[in-house]
Scaffold this motif. Structure first.
Motif, mmCIF file in Angstrom:
data_model
loop_
_atom_site.group_PDB
_atom_site.id
_atom_site.type_symbol
_atom_site.label_atom_id
_atom_site.label_comp_id
_atom_site.label_asym_id
_atom_site.label_seq_id
_atom_site.Cartn_x
_atom_site.Cartn_y
_atom_site.Cartn_z
ATOM 1 N N TYR A 33 -66.654 45.762 34.556
ATOM 2 C CA TYR A 33 -65.719 46.111 33.490
ATOM 3 C C TYR A 33 -66.425 46.709 32.283
ATOM 4 C CZ TYR A 33 -61.967 45.698 30.064
ATOM 5 O OH TYR A 33 -61.039 45.968 29.092
ATOM 6 N N HIS A 37 -66.915 50.515 33.323
ATOM 7 C CA HIS A 37 -65.576 50.831 32.796
ATOM 8 C C HIS A 37 -64.522 50.866 33.899
ATOM 9 C CE1 HIS A 37 -67.562 51.607 29.022
ATOM 10 N NE2 HIS A 37 -68.380 52.442 29.636
ATOM 11 N N LEU A 38 -64.572 49.875 34.780
ATOM 12 C CA LEU A 38 -63.587 49.740 35.843
ATOM 13 C C LEU A 38 -62.466 48.834 35.349
ATOM 14 C CD1 LEU A 38 -66.020 49.129 38.832
ATOM 15 C CD2 LEU A 38 -64.897 51.274 38.211
ATOM 16 N N GLY A 39 -61.271 49.359 35.221
ATOM 17 C CA GLY A 39 -60.156 48.591 34.675
ATOM 18 C C GLY A 39 -59.763 47.406 35.525
ATOM 19 N N TRP A 40 -59.838 47.543 36.844
ATOM 20 C CA TRP A 40 -59.424 46.473 37.738
ATOM 21 C C TRP A 40 -60.394 45.288 37.701
ATOM 22 C CZ3 TRP A 40 -63.133 45.266 41.213
ATOM 23 C CH2 TRP A 40 -64.054 46.251 41.542
ATOM 24 N N LEU A 42 -61.361 43.640 35.220
ATOM 25 C CA LEU A 42 -60.902 42.593 34.294
ATOM 26 C C LEU A 42 -60.012 41.583 35.021
ATOM 27 C CD1 LEU A 42 -60.917 41.558 31.390
ATOM 28 C CD2 LEU A 42 -58.946 43.022 30.938
ATOM 29 N N ALA A 43 -59.158 42.075 35.913
ATOM 30 C CA ALA A 43 -58.315 41.175 36.701
ATOM 31 C C ALA A 43 -59.176 40.351 37.662
ATOM 32 C CB ALA A 43 -57.271 41.969 37.470
#
Length: 70
Positions: A33, A37-40, A42-43
């Motif tokens: 993350y 900068h990988l948005g997924w 964070l989940a």
């Protein structure tokens, strides 16, 4: 009721293994993350934390069921 030490030790080892895997997954997701900068990610980080906390709750609940917890 007295606590079954063998069962408690087994649950502790299982919880430790799950927590260790969750820590590794959470660190990898945090690196993904913040570093990539990988948005997924964070989940994935939140999921790893939830699994780690769930394992600890499972351990404590097992102790309380036998009457050995606080």
């Amino acid at each position: 009721m007295s606590i079954d030490l063998q069962a408690a030790k087994r649950r502790l080892m299982i919880m430790g293994a799950i927590d260790l895997a969750a820590i590794v997954a959470a660190l990898a997701a945090a690196a993904g993350y913040f570093g990539l900068h990988l948005g997924w990610a964070l989940a994935a980080f939140a999921g790893a934390l939830a699994i780690g906390f769930g394992a600890q709750i499972w351990f404590i609940a097992g102790l309380r069921r036998t009457g050995g917890g606080a």
